[in-house]
Design a protein around this motif. Structure first.
Motif, PDB file in Angstrom:
ATOM      1  N   VAL A 142      18.273 -37.238 -10.926  1.00  0.00           N
ATOM      2  CA  VAL A 142      19.679 -37.195 -10.489  1.00  0.00           C
ATOM      3  C   VAL A 142      20.187 -38.565 -10.055  1.00  0.00           C
ATOM      4  O   VAL A 142      21.214 -38.670  -9.390  1.00  0.00           O
ATOM      5  N   ILE A 177      23.916 -39.649 -10.848  1.00  0.00           N
ATOM      6  CA  ILE A 177      25.033 -38.835 -10.381  1.00  0.00           C
ATOM      7  C   ILE A 177      26.001 -39.709  -9.584  1.00  0.00           C
ATOM      8  O   ILE A 177      25.600 -40.505  -8.737  1.00  0.00           O
ATOM      9  N   ASP A 196      29.086 -33.342 -11.958  1.00  0.00           N
ATOM     10  CA  ASP A 196      27.983 -33.978 -11.235  1.00  0.00           C
ATOM     11  C   ASP A 196      27.401 -33.057 -10.182  1.00  0.00           C
ATOM     12  O   ASP A 196      26.182 -33.003  -9.974  1.00  0.00           O
ATOM     13  N   LEU A 254      23.583 -31.618 -10.037  1.00  0.00           N
ATOM     14  CA  LEU A 254      22.729 -31.783  -8.868  1.00  0.00           C
ATOM     15  C   LEU A 254      22.237 -30.433  -8.357  1.00  0.00           C
ATOM     16  O   LEU A 254      21.069 -30.285  -8.004  1.00  0.00           O
TER      17      LEU A 254
END
Length: 811
Positions: free
Chosen positions: A330, A333, A347, A351
């Protein structure tokens, strides 16, 4: 003078213990703190706070200054919520869980208290729908209202049930007038309202207030009934407990301290007697106490070291390394301004999905309690596994070290979180070098193996053992101090039975008494010599005779077995390979280990019937009454790997068939024999199994007959040479090392589909399937064998008479 000194020293020990007791209670008492594991309500000037964790429930009544006026504690239950109605306090107790075809169904019950926390009545249990968990309780208009959230946090449901009905059913089932015990009924709560979370949303919290179902999703701020109760937080921050209340909360410590004081008093008294009397009896008693205490300490330290090592391994393997992988997943992001725009972005969904996959992994889910992304600037959670967003981490974990966890950059160091009733540790890792956002993983040390209640139970059991052993020691010393009575009893035993268990005097007084004991011992020795020769002959005969042979041959004793005796029987043959041990010394050691294993598993009734040349394999026969041969094989494999430290354990083949077992020879020498159809082929199969590095294989008859609690993998069949019958073979996966078992379980369906293609002579597709499986598990020799066999049959069609799909042990 001696008695006075003993009393003074004993009183001094008690005084020191009493002086240290308040300090121990002060350090051992954990006061409640404001966090999501507790819940509170306000009534007038009073505050009620329910703290529920691994240690049971603790219910507090406080005033605005933090002074606790009443406490209720129960270590045997857990609770979900609390409410007040009509001058009563109600606590929602978690009762039981059961599983049916719809999922896990939870049941609850209510316990009521007065406003001063004096216990009143219970209700009977009531259930809610499967896959839901109660999160909020209220009592409105004589009805119990339960708000529940689904396990996947996709919807919330409201249930209602009559409080009067629940209480009356409890009274009826516990009536003293009833002559027979009445089982408590379980009531199904009525669903009155249901609401979904919405697309791509999770329900973080739900409550039913004033006829409305209130929801907070993962995109909502914690407002209204879900907002932090700053007043209650302030009250709990200033909590003040009296000494008696601290003792109530630390009742386990008080019990252990009292028991420890009693043990110390016993040791003190024994030392006083030892230094005064200087007798061998008390030397032995004190030595026994010291040895017993040393054993207790060693056991406890070994347990603690094992738990510490396990926790460190779990933290490194499951928390730290996995968290690094998640951070790398991640790291790209982009965080916009926290608010509705962020929770509607792709995003955020990426996540959220990554965190959900992380906590649901097979390994991590057994250790990880919670994972979330947090803004270290304000300690606010922006994305969590269960949707508890837009709240502060300190609101979840109370006045713990969560700030220190987020501020520390070394993820290999875990911080213990001070959450009463829970054993939490946390690690954190940055999502990027410049971002203030960090990933935090909280794992449950109790789940990882260091449950404090388990330590307490061990300490309790060791203390009980020491106390009982000490009492027995003192009693024995008191008995043996009476020399004359012991001598009289011993003399009578020698006269009647030839020996006496009491012929062990301790420090007899006077030379004449000593001479009498010596004379009595000489008499006993002469009697023992008379019986020694016959006993040794019997012992030698039985030592070299096969164990349990007399039971198979239907004789009462091994002495009744004669040459030519034989019996036809159904049974299970266990062929245990010995090629894992290369030298003759190792093979002999393995055979001795098997015999030692039989000593601790006498219920298996196994008979070692033969050993192949060079001890290449060992054949063990079980009578047909034994239906636990799979359990025997698993236990023996584990014993070889763990107890004797042998990484490569032998392979075992279990096959049920009819056998002829008997004895042949003459008076000078005899030998047991075993006959069966296809016995030589079974030995070749066992050698092939070992080459495939398979721990345990059972035939279909064993699998269907014993119906064990185990996992299997179908590996094919063999065609018996004597009759042409097909015998299906299964690998017992519980005999594999843990990691190997998990890999084989995951790939079991694909493996069996590949074998099915192989049976159907589709060798091209089978080869491709086995090739893919080999990439997943390159150490699986069976997959490699099937892959080569598929390639061979693609190049060379099956020979005439060769049955496609059958396992051939010559290749």
């Amino acid at each position: 003078m001696f008695k006075r000194s003993a009393v003074i020293i004993s009183l001094l020990v008690l005084l020191i213990s009493a002086c240290l007791f308040p300090f121990v209670i002060e350090k051992g008492t954990s006061a409640p703190s404001y966090n999501t594991f507790g819940t509170g309500v306000t009534a007038g000037d009073g505050y009620y706070y329910l703290d529920s964790g691994n240690g049971g429930i603790r219910l507090f009544l406080l005033d605005a200054n933090g002074t606790v006026s009443s406490i209720f504690a129960d270590a045997n239950v857990s609770a979900s919520d609390i409410c007040i109605c009509d001058g009563k306090v109600y606590v929602l107790l978690n009762e039981t869980q059961r599983r049916d075809e719809t999922g896990v169904i939870r049941s609850y019950r209510l316990k009521s208290f007065t406003t001063e926390l004096e216990p009143l009545d219970y209700t009977v249990p009531f259930e809610i729908h499967a896959g839901e968990k109660a999160t909020d309780l209220s009592v409105v208009g004589g009805r119990v209202v339960i708000t529940a959230v689904s396990v996947d946090a996709s919807f919330a449901e409201v249930y209602s049930i009559s409080l009067e009905e629940l209480e009356q059913l409890y009274k009826d089932s516990h009536s003293e007038d009833s002559e027979e015990e009445v089982e408590e009924p379980v009531v199904v709560a009525d669903s009155v309202f249901l609401e979904q979370a919405g697309t791509n949303r999770f329900i973080a919290e739900a409550a039913f207030r004033d006829g409305k179902l209130l929801l907070r999703t993962d995109a909502d701020e914690a407002e209204g009934v879900f907002a932090e109760d700053k007043e209650l937080r302030s009250v709990l921050a200033n909590i003040r407990l009296t000494f008696s209340q601290k003792v109530t909360l630390s009742s386990k410590i008080a019990i252990y301290w009292t028991a420890g004081t009693f043990i110390l008093l016993i040791i003190t008294i024994m030392l006083i007697i030892l230094f005064r009397g200087h007798t061998k009896m008390f030397y032995s008693g004190v030595a026994l106490e010291v040895v017993l205490l040393g054993i207790m300490i060693v056991i406890f330290l070994a347990y603690r070291q094992d738990q510490t090592r396990y926790i460190a391994s779990a933290r490194e393997q499951y928390s730290v390394n996995s968290l690094r992988v998640l951070a790398g997943e991640v790291e790209n992001i982009t965080f916009t301004k926290e608010g509705p725009e962020w929770y509607a972005s792709a995003d955020y969904r990426k996540l959220q999905r990554s965190i959900n996959r992380f906590v649901s992994r097979e390994y991590d889910s057994s250790v990880i309690y919670d994972t979330f992304a947090v803004n270290t600037v304000n300690c606010k959670i922006i994305c969590s596994a269960d949707g508890r967003n837009n709240i502060y981490a300190s609101d979840v974990y109370g006045d713990s070290k969560i700030w220190e966890v987020m501020g520390y950059k070394n993820p290999t160091d875990a911080y213990a979180l001070d959450v009463p009733g829970h054993s939490f540790e946390a690690v954190a890792i940055s999502m990027s070098d410049v971002s203030p956002y960090r990933l935090v993983a909280v794992f449950d040390v109790g789940t990882a193996g260091s449950d404090k209640s388990g330590i307490y139970r061990m300490i309790r059991d060791l203390i009980i053992l020491f106390t009982i052993a000490s009492a027995v020691t003192i009693f024995v010393m008191w008995l043996t101090s009476r020399d004359l009575r012991s001598f009289d009893r011993a003399l009578g035993e020698v006269a009647i039975n030839g020996k006496s268990p009491y012929l062990k005097p301790t420090n007899p007084v006077g030379t004449d008494f000593t001479d009498m004991w010596n004379s009595l011992r000489e008499i006993e020795k002469k009697i023992e010599k008379i019986n020694y020769s016959s006993y040794k002959r019997y012992e030698a005969y039985y030592r070299f005779a096969p164990k349990n042979i007399e039971k198979i041959l239907g004789r009462d004793s091994i002495m009744d077995v004669e040459s030519g005796d034989r019996a036809s029987l159904f049974g299970t043959l266990s062929i245990i390979t010995n090629d894992a041990y290369t030298g003759i010394e190792d093979r002999v050691s393995h055979l001795n280990g098997l015999l030692d294993f039989f000593k601790t598993h006498s219920e298996e009734e196994g008979v070692l019937v033969s050993e192949r040349e060079g001890l290449a394999s060992l054949d063990v026969l079980f009578t047909d009454e034994v239906t636990t041969t799979e359990e025997f094989a698993i236990d023996y494999i584990r014993d070889c790997r763990e107890s004797r430290g042998e990484y490569k354990a032998p392979s075992i083949l279990l096959h049920r068939d009819s056998f002829i077992y008997g004895v042949t020879g003459n008076e000078d020498q005899s030998k047991a024999f075993l006959l069966s159809r296809g016995l030589s082929q079974l030995h070749r199969l066992s050698e092939w199994i070992e080459k495939m590095n398979i721990s345990i294989v059972v035939t279909e008859d064993i699998k269907e007959r014993e119906i064990g609690r185990y996992d299997y993998r179908y590996i094919g069949f063999i065609e018996m040479d004597d009759s042409g019958r097909e015998v299906k073979l299964y690998e017992l996966l519980d005999g594999c090392p843990k990691k190997e078992r998990e890999i084989k379980l995951i790939s079991r369906n694909k493996f069996e589909e590949a074998i099915k293609l192989f049976y159907q002579s589709d060798y091209y597709m089978a080869r491709n399937s086995f090739s893919e499986l080999l990439k997943v598990n390159p150490s699986d020799e069976l997959i490699r064998w099937y892959l080569f066999e598929s390639e061979r049959l693609l190049d060379t069609p099956p020979k005439i008479g060769e049955k496609p799909g059958a396992i051939h042990t010559d290749r």
